[in-house]
Design a protein around this motif. Structure first.
Motif, PDB file in Angstrom:
ATOM      1  N   SER A   1       0.834  -1.190   0.000  1.00 15.16           N
ATOM      2  CA  SER A   1       0.000   0.000   0.000  1.00 15.16           C
ATOM      3  C   SER A   1       0.873   1.246   0.000  1.00 15.16           C
ATOM      4  CB  SER A   1      -0.884  -0.045   1.249  1.00 15.16           C
ATOM      5  OG  SER A   1      -1.513   1.196   1.409  1.00 15.16           O
ATOM      6  N   HIS A   2       0.521   2.179  -0.862  1.00 12.30           N
ATOM      7  CA  HIS A   2       1.240   3.448  -0.932  1.00 12.30           C
ATOM      8  C   HIS A   2       0.294   4.585  -0.608  1.00 12.30           C
ATOM      9  CE1 HIS A   2       4.087   1.259  -3.828  1.00 12.30           C
ATOM     10  NE2 HIS A   2       4.780   1.533  -2.743  1.00 12.30           N
ATOM     11  N   THR A   3       0.842   5.685  -0.211  1.00 13.06           N
ATOM     12  CA  THR A   3       0.017   6.874  -0.045  1.00 13.06           C
ATOM     13  C   THR A   3       0.890   8.114  -0.200  1.00 13.06           C
ATOM     14  OG1 THR A   3      -1.724   7.869   1.295  1.00 13.06           O
ATOM     15  CG2 THR A   3       0.250   7.157   2.457  1.00 13.06           C
ATOM     16  N   LEU A   4       0.220   9.230  -0.311  1.00 13.19           N
ATOM     17  CA  LEU A   4       0.936  10.482  -0.555  1.00 13.19           C
ATOM     18  C   LEU A   4       1.919  10.800   0.574  1.00 13.19           C
ATOM     19  CD1 LEU A   4       1.005  13.225  -2.214  1.00 13.19           C
ATOM     20  CD2 LEU A   4      -0.611  14.058  -0.527  1.00 13.19           C
TER      21      LEU A   4
ATOM     22  N   GLN B   1       4.769  13.937   1.754  1.00 11.21           N
ATOM     23  CA  GLN B   1       5.077  15.333   1.469  1.00 11.21           C
ATOM     24  C   GLN B   1       6.388  15.712   2.132  1.00 11.21           C
ATOM     25  OE1 GLN B   1       1.842  18.091   1.602  1.00 11.21           O
ATOM     26  NE2 GLN B   1       0.313  16.497   1.904  1.00 11.21           N
TER      27      GLN B   1
ATOM     28  N   GLY C   1       2.683   4.615  -9.036  1.00 12.36           N
ATOM     29  CA  GLY C   1       1.710   4.842  -7.984  1.00 12.36           C
ATOM     30  C   GLY C   1       2.269   5.521  -6.754  1.00 12.36           C
TER      31      GLY C   1
ATOM     32  N   GLN D   1       3.002   8.791  -4.885  1.00 15.69           N
ATOM     33  CA  GLN D   1       2.621  10.203  -4.915  1.00 15.69           C
ATOM     34  C   GLN D   1       3.501  10.967  -3.944  1.00 15.69           C
ATOM     35  OE1 GLN D   1       0.284  11.412  -6.987  1.00 15.69           O
ATOM     36  NE2 GLN D   1      -0.034   9.347  -7.792  1.00 15.69           N
ATOM     37  N   VAL D   2       4.274  11.883  -4.478  1.00 13.40           N
ATOM     38  CA  VAL D   2       5.194  12.637  -3.645  1.00 13.40           C
ATOM     39  C   VAL D   2       5.012  14.119  -3.960  1.00 13.40           C
ATOM     40  CG1 VAL D   2       7.598  12.941  -2.954  1.00 13.40           C
ATOM     41  CG2 VAL D   2       6.837  10.731  -3.819  1.00 13.40           C
ATOM     42  N   VAL D   3       4.874  14.911  -2.920  1.00 16.14           N
ATOM     43  CA  VAL D   3       4.791  16.357  -3.099  1.00 16.14           C
ATOM     44  C   VAL D   3       6.022  16.975  -2.462  1.00 16.14           C
ATOM     45  CG1 VAL D   3       3.549  18.422  -2.392  1.00 16.14           C
ATOM     46  CG2 VAL D   3       2.286  16.439  -3.182  1.00 16.14           C
TER      47      VAL D   3
ATOM     48  N   ARG E   1       3.360  11.111  12.357  1.00 18.30           N
ATOM     49  CA  ARG E   1       2.954  11.353  10.971  1.00 18.30           C
ATOM     50  C   ARG E   1       3.031  10.105  10.114  1.00 18.30           C
ATOM     51  NH1 ARG E   1       2.158  16.213   8.138  1.00 18.30           N
ATOM     52  NH2 ARG E   1       2.465  15.047   6.217  1.00 18.30           N
TER      53      ARG E   1
ATOM     54  N   THR F   1       2.865   6.173   8.744  1.00 20.10           N
ATOM     55  CA  THR F   1       2.091   4.937   8.738  1.00 20.10           C
ATOM     56  C   THR F   1       2.877   3.944   7.901  1.00 20.10           C
ATOM     57  OG1 THR F   1       0.979   5.570   6.713  1.00 20.10           O
ATOM     58  CG2 THR F   1      -0.095   6.189   8.775  1.00 20.10           C
TER      59      THR F   1
ATOM     60  N   ALA G   1       1.941   2.679   5.146  1.00 20.30           N
ATOM     61  CA  ALA G   1       1.844   3.083   3.740  1.00 20.30           C
ATOM     62  C   ALA G   1       2.800   4.235   3.428  1.00 20.30           C
ATOM     63  CB  ALA G   1       0.412   3.482   3.413  1.00 20.30           C
ATOM     64  N   LYS G   2       2.921   5.171   4.365  1.00 19.77           N
ATOM     65  CA  LYS G   2       3.830   6.293   4.122  1.00 19.77           C
ATOM     66  C   LYS G   2       5.277   5.830   4.131  1.00 19.77           C
ATOM     67  CE  LYS G   2       1.399  10.420   5.657  1.00 19.77           C
ATOM     68  NZ  LYS G   2       1.597  11.659   6.412  1.00 19.77           N
TER      69      LYS G   2
ATOM     70  N   ASP H   1      10.155   3.244  -1.114  1.00 18.01           N
ATOM     71  CA  ASP H   1      10.180   2.956  -2.547  1.00 18.01           C
ATOM     72  C   ASP H   1      10.631   4.173  -3.351  1.00 18.01           C
ATOM     73  OD1 ASP H   1       9.395   0.412  -1.989  1.00 18.01           O
ATOM     74  OD2 ASP H   1       7.291   0.695  -2.531  1.00 18.01           O
TER      75      ASP H   1
ATOM     76  N   TYR I   1      14.284   4.330  -2.819  1.00 20.63           N
ATOM     77  CA  TYR I   1      14.940   3.249  -3.557  1.00 20.63           C
ATOM     78  C   TYR I   1      15.120   3.663  -5.010  1.00 20.63           C
ATOM     79  CZ  TYR I   1      15.540  -0.958  -6.258  1.00 20.63           C
ATOM     80  OH  TYR I   1      16.002  -1.867  -7.161  1.00 20.63           O
TER      81      TYR I   1
ATOM     82  N   ARG J   1      -5.869  13.056  -8.130  1.00 21.04           N
ATOM     83  CA  ARG J   1      -5.566  14.483  -8.128  1.00 21.04           C
ATOM     84  C   ARG J   1      -6.036  15.212  -9.378  1.00 21.04           C
ATOM     85  NH1 ARG J   1       0.306  15.744  -5.832  1.00 21.04           N
ATOM     86  NH2 ARG J   1       1.006  13.767  -6.655  1.00 21.04           N
TER      87      ARG J   1
ATOM     88  N   LEU K   1       0.678  21.392   2.787  1.00 21.22           N
ATOM     89  CA  LEU K   1       1.452  21.741   1.597  1.00 21.22           C
ATOM     90  C   LEU K   1       0.555  21.792   0.371  1.00 21.22           C
ATOM     91  CD1 LEU K   1       4.794  19.794   2.070  1.00 21.22           C
ATOM     92  CD2 LEU K   1       4.271  22.168   2.576  1.00 21.22           C
TER      93      LEU K   1
ATOM     94  N   ALA L   1      -6.842   6.410  -3.507  1.00 18.01           N
ATOM     95  CA  ALA L   1      -6.056   5.854  -2.408  1.00 18.01           C
ATOM     96  C   ALA L   1      -4.566   6.134  -2.596  1.00 18.01           C
ATOM     97  CB  ALA L   1      -6.302   4.352  -2.291  1.00 18.01           C
ATOM     98  N   ASP L   2      -4.143   6.403  -3.831  1.00 24.56           N
ATOM     99  CA  ASP L   2      -2.740   6.727  -4.051  1.00 24.56           C
ATOM    100  C   ASP L   2      -2.335   7.957  -3.254  1.00 24.56           C
ATOM    101  OD1 ASP L   2      -2.475   4.652  -5.754  1.00 24.56           O
ATOM    102  OD2 ASP L   2      -2.622   5.833  -7.590  1.00 24.56           O
ATOM    103  N   THR L   3      -3.243   8.924  -3.178  1.00 27.47           N
ATOM    104  CA  THR L   3      -2.940  10.141  -2.445  1.00 27.47           C
ATOM    105  C   THR L   3      -3.474  10.069  -1.029  1.00 27.47           C
ATOM    106  OG1 THR L   3      -2.710  11.669  -4.283  1.00 27.47           O
ATOM    107  CG2 THR L   3      -3.661  12.560  -2.274  1.00 27.47           C
TER     108      THR L   3
ATOM    109  N   ALA M   1      -2.652   4.149 -11.307  1.00 28.11           N
ATOM    110  CA  ALA M   1      -1.457   4.159 -12.139  1.00 28.11           C
ATOM    111  C   ALA M   1      -0.341   3.351 -11.495  1.00 28.11           C
ATOM    112  CB  ALA M   1      -1.002   5.592 -12.375  1.00 28.11           C
ATOM    113  N   SER M   2      -0.616   2.774 -10.333  1.00 32.85           N
ATOM    114  CA  SER M   2       0.438   2.039  -9.623  1.00 32.85           C
ATOM    115  C   SER M   2       0.739   0.734 -10.335  1.00 32.85           C
ATOM    116  CB  SER M   2       0.000   1.703  -8.203  1.00 32.85           C
ATOM    117  OG  SER M   2      -0.849   2.670  -7.723  1.00 32.85           O
TER     118      SER M   2
ATOM    119  N   VAL N   1       8.535  -0.173  -9.196  1.00 27.52           N
ATOM    120  CA  VAL N   1       9.791   0.557  -9.017  1.00 27.52           C
ATOM    121  C   VAL N   1      10.968  -0.407  -9.024  1.00 27.52           C
ATOM    122  CG1 VAL N   1       9.159   2.665  -7.834  1.00 27.52           C
ATOM    123  CG2 VAL N   1       9.339   0.562  -6.542  1.00 27.52           C
TER     124      VAL N   1
END
Lengths: 529, 893
Positions: free
Chosen positions: A31-34, A36, A58, A60-62, A324, A326, A328-329, A335, A338, B72, B216, B241-243, B339-340, B344
């Motif tokens: 599981s991935h998530t945004l 920041q 998949g 998501q990085v801000v 902050r 988890t 997923a984070k 990843d 990596y 998004r 942000l 869920a990606d975000t 899109a996942s 990687v």
């Protein structure tokens, strides 16, 4: 004391199977998530590219390039999941006296990319932009401490082998935000030019807030600094930032003298050579584990060295109870890291950075593992440095740095007392491998290679006459100025004809220059052995 | 006690918002609303057992797209018939905005609105996302019966004094509960309930949430503003869920957009059916007075100060209270497969293509097509400015580059420029009209663009007074009579209008700037004005730009004027006493990539770096003006059409032709043709593309576009995107991959859609119908030439340029005359077969002890290898004529 190497060898030995397995597309449901982050503008062009690269995976990085100081602060205040900073936490900032700690948030540093702090400048002679300025470290120090204030200063003339620039006030341009590039530059000044820097600064040490004094101008952020330097009001300006910013704008940067007496650019090769002298803290118990000590880099005697080379760092949270974070984070961060420190290194050279060598990639892998220590659910399998296609790697020999080995020597005209070379000499910055398969030896100095040698760059021709200004060895023959100016983009017209002539001249240079260079090189070797 | 968040000072909001924004929707699949629904909703109090209606409205909501949504992505929500909004705040996505009166709350919730679905899969306030815990928590410390406790429609459990309180009660929350408290936990996709607990988040918040806004990235929860007529709109950024994993929407987890027009609480202070402790009793009159309030602010008024004054009964904060929640319009949303898809851990060496950011939306969808197909390969787009990529390609540093225009001189190497897509640059506009609505259309001609770019608007009255050369010019574009003539109904003056004096553009070298300035340069009015002829109203070009030679790849900042006296007044402490910083370049403040411009336009961020931060501290600095208040926006930016499509940016229509009145004053757009970016206008431009023999590609004929009948409808910002690859000197395997990529790009890659391997909105599919046949045919020839690597170069005018005279090299055998991948014999594949002396990596040493210092390139025979390798590389470049040199060098050794 090299704890990294045995680890690496073990890893290399045991991972053929993993390599094969990892070739396929997406695997199990991680599981991935945004996530920041914020921080360094110096490395933000690199980070931005990696963020774009991992989107189809998949991740998501801000990222907000608000400067290293803000990045560390945001991280300490737990408003971000990671920070990017060119230096570590300092305890207290020597200029603002503000606290600079993580406020108890547990963290680890890991290097993410190398690069050179470059010195873009605008000096116009006869309305034309000079593109081949050379500066010694001493001159640089005196310029940014307001001791040298005019481009016709004898010290600058001497750096440029007697070619004198006209009288023009120097406008030093510094960052107004707390910036890692200020820190890198002032560390260099404090280490090698303490007698010049410390009286100006008022005390010793580096600072992220460059003290703006006298005629200097402070601008916010990398874009702000570059915008000002290139602007109409800034004839005479010189600033500092990571090389990628000048490349993206095709703007000239000064060649800086190294200890071997050569003036060089921060190409990925020269940076790689320089950083072979970086002292990396390998004390895993130290809060500064993996941070860099660059004092030997500044004075490295290899002629292919760019002295102001350094690494940029990511700061990641390592506590199991970090509020902050988890699974997923952490997985996303792991990843993303990596990718960035592995495959993401291969594309760095052409855009103005220099890839990490294998031992630091491995060390960063190890740091990433601390995310799993904090949270066993994080999946860190299938990580293998041999799959990174990093241009510094030599298979099975983790202590070697291929880029540094094949780095081309500087041109003879880049030596103290010779030249100066015309504007595109020594700009080679492409990858040594094409598509990661066939190493292509970098083109030699004097060729047309290099990002700043584009169709608009007309470095070896007098724009009025279309005649070459250079001798056959790449040395300028003009006597009244340092630069072999080229036109500003804004001034360019249709110059197809001139450029046609140019192409022929450049070809001639390719033909004539190498034998001459080779002769000089062999002669030197002969006399020293 | 209700708490008011910090509401930014005094905002100069007109009556805000919004009717139909004109997005670039004409180039995508979402021209007509995907969803439309009308509901009649009412507020009625129960007084002495009798329902007493207060307000009834018929609200219609439309949504631009509801299926195949990407993470998004922005969708446009519009509504009519709602109660006008009061107590407006600048940022409708902030938690402070929840205190607006009568907003239309738009939020993303997990689940469907279907009572037949399992409870766990139904939407409820608990599955609706808010960025901050404040937006789902109420505590009243003074009065026991606030409006939500006397909500007629609320379940009895929600009318208790401590409704929804977590059990066990978190010790961190001691003191947070009031005499009346209401908790709405957020239940994450994994079932975990985050109770939040007000400003402190004492009961825990989801990892994606934050204690204060803005984070942000702005939240997507929107407290939308309805104008005096009850109309409004919002751009809503959906999250998968990606975000946002806690919200957890995906192609397999259904979610909804919930639109709640706040009508106010329907009050029942008798509470006849409730237990006695939940009946107000003696407090009923006070409770009714509070609950029946109809708004402290007049519709359209701006919220003032930091005092709690709004009427809670009609505020957005009570979106979850049943009186409001029951009025919701629920829009089912469905999402594209994530899109996942590319691992990687794919360790294959990618095929790298450097260059144009305008290709980014396409390559993001094309990438998975390659990584998912085991017979293909990984394809990596490294985004750089096009001229930078051209230089890298020219020098052999890279193998392939995406370009958005021809190089200014032909490649000296044998490189084919194969068309792969057609799109355009756009002028994104976020401009509100006199009513505070997003302007339906904004028209711009080349002269207005030249004015914005050339630092010719003085930007404010201080500069106007100080800068004689620009003293007679309008301060910004809103005040410019030329702009006003083309765009009636927009504000003719704006306070703090520096952001309307410039256009956010690129600071780096870019083909987009080349195309933009080619368009300006071809226009006689713009060109004459840039040459110094005042426009018919008397506005002049900034003298620093007079006679600027165009086109250029990099728009220069040339103004040098420093308003010393104004700086000395201390208005801006960051500039007081500073010398040497001209003002107008700070107003322009271009940025180094299009993605930043897109983001700024998406969130209405004005970029002029003129606000002084940390004013009196050593680390003071000038920062961007920041987010613009809805209703009062006036910003422009250059970006790409695919970005505008994805993020629903409004785009300007650009002037193509002038049939009458050129060079004279005008009062409306009569006699002038304006064209917005659309499939049709891109298609018309494609029909005009002209093959150019010298550059061996197609060019847009900007001059004839101004006169021909086709040109009238052709979008002048059109960009022909190409993939440029060498036709000799590449390693065969690499060449084969680029050929495959090219064939895909002009083949199935041109299928419009949002799926993997498809062409996203914003690109004109290169079909025969769209006039793309010649382009794709050429690209297929190009693909063959790339695959063959013989040096034969297909020509756009037909035929093929024969391979150059075959060259012999020192034995590498790959032929070619200086291309990349012509390795000299000593550096054949893999690590060097020669053994240069080991140069160590960074010296991994103890903290203080240097170890293993390098021996450098010094000694012995090994030291000779380097120069040799270099020389041989050169030989590779020079090929035949110098073969002899190799031999000489070798014998020399």
């Amino acid at each position: 004391m090299r704890p990294v190497r045995p680890l690496l060898l073990a890893l290399l030995a045991g991972t053929v199977a993993a390599m094969l397995a990892s070739a396929g597309p997406a695997q199990a449901a991680v599981s991935h998530t945004l996530i920041q982050g914020s921080g360094s503008g110096w490395s933000s062009n690199a980070v931005r590219q990696w963020i774009a690269d991992v989107q189809p995976s998949g991740l998501q990085v801000v990222y907000t390039a608000s400067g290293s100081a803000i990045g560390r602060k945001d991280f300490a205040l737990k408003t971000t999941d990671f920070a990017v900073s060119d230096i570590g936490y300092q305890g207290k900032d020597s200029a603002t006296n503000e606290d600079d700690t993580s406020l108890g948030r547990a963290y680890a540093y890991l290097p993410i990319v190398a690069g050179g702090t470059s010195f873009p400048y605008q000096v116009k002679v006869g309305g034309q932009l000079v593109r081949n300025l050379r500066l010694s470290g001493t001159t640089l120090a005196k310029i940014f401490t307001n001791q040298i204030t005019n481009w016709n200063d004898p010290a600058i003339t001497a750096d440029n082998n007697g070619r004198k620039l006209p009288s023009l006030t120097i406008i030093p341009v510094v960052h107004s935000e707390g910036s890692g590039s200020s820190a890198q530059f002032t560390k260099y000044l404090d280490t090698d030019f303490a007698s010049i820097w410390r009286p100006f600064f008022g005390h010793s040490g580096l600072t992220e807030y460059f003290p703006r004094k006298g005629g200097a101008i402070a601008q916010n952020g990398s874009d702000g600094v570059m915008n000002f330097i290139a602007s109409g009001a800034a004839n005479g300006a010189i600033g500092y930032d990571e090389y990628s910013y000048a490349l993206g704008k095709n703007y000239p940067v000064a060649k800086i003298e190294n200890s071997a007496g050569y003036f060089t650019l921060p190409t990925q090769y020269n940076v790689a050579v320089a950083l072979t002298k970086a002292l990396i803290n390998t004390d895993k118990a130290s809060p500064n584990y993996l941070l860099q000590d660059l004092h030997q880099v500044y004075v490295f005697g290899d002629p292919r060295t760019y002295p102001l080379s350094s690494y940029s760092y990511m700061i990641i949270p390592t506590a199991a109870d970090d509020q902050r974070m988890t699974t997923a984070k952490r997985q996303t961060l792991a990843d993303f890291l990596y990718y960035s420190i592995c495959q993401g290194q291969a594309e760095m050279g052409p855009i103005g950075y220099s890839p990490l060598p294998v031992n630091l990639v491995q060390a960063s892998f190890d740091q990433t593992a601390r995310l799993k220590t904090a949270d066993p659910a994080v999946d860190l399998t299938k990580r293998n440095v041999t799959t990174c296609h990093n241009p510094t790697f030599v298979s099975g020999q983790p202590t070697r740095n291929y880029l540094a080995e094949i780095a081309p020597p500087p041109a003879a005209c880049d030596k103290v007392g010779a030249g100066p070379c015309n504007g595109n000499v020594g700009t080679t910055n492409g990858n040594p491998t094409s598509g990661g398969k066939l190493p292509v030896t970098p083109t030699t100095p004097g060729s047309t290679a290099g990002p700043t040698a584009g169709a608009t760059a007309t470095p070896s021709v007098n724009p009025d006459t279309g005649q070459p200004l250079t001798g056959g060895d790449g040395t300028t023959t003009a006597t009244d100025l340092v630069g072999v100016p080229t036109e500003l983009a804004a001034d360019s017209h249709d110059t197809t004809g001139v450029l046609g002539v140019l192409a022929v001249i450049e070809l001639l240079l390719i033909l004539v220059l190498p034998p001459l260079l080779a002769r000089k090189f062999f002669l030197r070797k002969g006399s020293s052995s | 006690m209700r708490r008011r968040g910090v509401v930014a000072g005094v905002l100069v909001l007109g009556v805000a918002l919004l009717a139909g924004p004109s997005s670039a929707g004409a180039v995508g699949p979402s021209d007509t609303p995907a969803f439309s629904k009308t509901e009649t909703i009412s507020r009625a109090h129960l007084v002495a057992g009798v329902s007493t209606p207060v307000d009834t409205r018929t609200v219609t909501a439309t949504v631009s797209q509801t299926t195949k949504l990407r993470d998004r992505q922005a969708i446009t929500v519009q509504w009519s018939g709602a109660h006008p909004t009061g107590g407006l705040v600048a940022d409708v996505n902030s938690s402070a905005a929840s205190q607006e009166e009568y907003p239309v709350v738009v939020m993303q919730c997990r689940g469907v609105d279907d009572s037949s679905a399992p409870t766990a899969k139904q939407v409820s306030p608990q599955t609706c996302w808010t960025q901050t815990p404040l937006e789902r928590f109420q505590a009243d410390y003074g009065f026991t019966f606030p409006p939500y406790r006397v909500d007629l429609w609320a379940r009895p459990a929600d009318r208790t004094a401590q409704a929804g309180q977590p059990d066990p009660f978190p010790s961190a929350c001691e003191g947070q509960a009031g005499s009346a408290t209401h908790w709405v936990p957020f239940v994450a996709a994994d079932g975990h309930a985050y109770y939040g607990g007000g400003r402190s988040g004492c009961a825990g918040i989801a990892p994606e949430a934050s204690l204060s806004s803005p984070a942000l990235q702005p939240s997507n929860t929107t407290y939308g503003v309805s104008d005096l007529s009850g109309n409004g709109s919002a751009k809503f950024v959906v999250q998968t869920a990606d975000t946002n994993a806690s919200l957890g929407c995906s192609d397999t987890v259904a979610c909804s957009l919930v639109i709640i027009p706040i009508m106010g609480i329907s009050c029942d202070t008798d509470a006849a059916k409730l237990p006695v402790e939940d009946q107000p009793g003696d407090a009923a009159a006070d409770a009714f007075a509070l609950c029946s309030k109809t708004g402290f602010y007049k519709p359209g008024d701006t919220a003032g100060g930091s005092v709690d004054v709004e009427d809670l009964a009609v505020a957005g904060q009570l979106w979850w209270s049943e009186s409001n929640w029951r009025n919701r319009i629920t829009v089912p949303l469905s999402f594209s497969q994530s899109a996942s898809v590319c691992s990687v851990f794919n360790s294959a060496v990618p095929a790298y293509v450097y260059g144009s950011e305008t290709m980014a939306q396409a390559t993001e969808q094309w990438g998975p097509h390659f990584c998912l197909n085991s017979t293909l390969f990984k394809f990596q787009h490294v985004q750089t400015g096009e001229p930078q990529a051209k230089n890298l390609l020219e020098s052999g540093s890279i193998e392939a580059a995406f370009q958005a225009g021809a190089p200014q001189t032909p490649f000296t190497r044998r490189v084919v420029e194969a068309p792969v897509a057609v799109t355009g640059f756009v002028v994104a506009v976020e401009v509100d009209d006199v009513h505070g609505h997003p302007a339906a259309t904004v028209k711009l001609n080349p002269r207005l663009l030249a004015k914005l770019l050339s630092e010719s608007y003085p930007s404010n009255s201080s500069m106007k007074a100080a800068y004689a050369a620009l003293g007679r010019n309008p301060s910004n574009i809103a005040e410019d009579p030329e702009f006003q003539a083309l765009n009636p109904g927009l504000p003719t003056s704006i306070l703090n209008g520096e952001q309307a004096a410039s256009i956010l553009t690129l600071s780096s070298d870019s083909d987009v700037i080349w195309a933009l300035t080619s368009y300006l340069n071809a226009d006689p009015e713009a060109r004459a004005w840039l040459n110094g002829t005042p426009d018919p109203w008397g506005m002049v070009v900034n003298p620093r730009y007079e006679r600027i030679v165009l086109p250029v790849t990099n728009w220069p900042l040339l103004d040098t004027f420093i308003p010393k006296d104004w700086y000395a007044t201390g208005t801006n402490p960051c500039l007081t006493g500073k010398q040497g910083v001209p003002w107008l370049p700070l107003v322009s403040s271009p940025v180094s990539n299009l993605a930043t411009i897109t983001l700024d336009m998406q969130f209405d961020i004005a970029n002029p770096l003129i606000s002084c931060s940390n004013a009196q501290l050593p680390n003071q600095k000038l920062v961007a003006m920041g987010r613009q208040a809805p209703g009062n926006r006036f910003i422009f930016g250059i970006t790409s059409l695919p970005d505008a499509e994805r993020y629903q940016l409004s785009t300007a229509a650009l002037q193509t032709q002038v049939s009458s009145g050129a060079g004279t004053k005008f009062t409306d757009s009569t006699g002038r043709t304006f064209v917005a970016p659309s499939y049709d206008s891109l298609k018309a431009a494609v029909a005009m593309l002209k093959p150019d023999k010298t550059l061996n590609t197609w060019l847009l004929p900007y001059a004839s576009m101004r006169t021909s009948s086709t040109g009238a409808g052709a979008y002048p910002g059109t960009l022909l995107l190409s993939m440029d690859v060498a036709v000799e000197g590449l390693p065969k395997a690499d060449a084969a991959r680029y050929a495959t990529l090219l064939r895909f790009a002009v083949g199935s890659g041109q299928t419009p859609g949002l799926g993997n391997g498809q062409l996203p909105p914003g690109y004109l599919p290169l079909t025969t119908t769209n006039g793309g046949a010649a382009l794709t045919a050429f690209s297929l020839r190009a693909a063959n030439a790339v695959a063959n690597q013989t040096g034969a170069l297909p020509l756009v005018t037909g035929g093929t340029l024969a391979p150059p005279v075959p060259a012999t090299t020192g034995g590498a055998g790959t032929g070619g005359n200086g291309g990349v991948g012509t390795p000299p014999p000593t550096t054949t594949p893999g690590p060097p077969t020669t053994t240069p002396p080991p140069t160590t990596g960074p010296v991994v040493a103890g903290a203080t002890q240097p170890l293993g210092s390098t021996t450098g390139v010094g000694s012995g025979a090994g030291g000779l290898v380097l120069p040799l390798v270099l020389l041989l590389a050169l030989v590779g470049l020079l090929a035949g004529p110098l073969t002899g040199l190799v031999l000489r060098v070798r014998s020399g050794r």
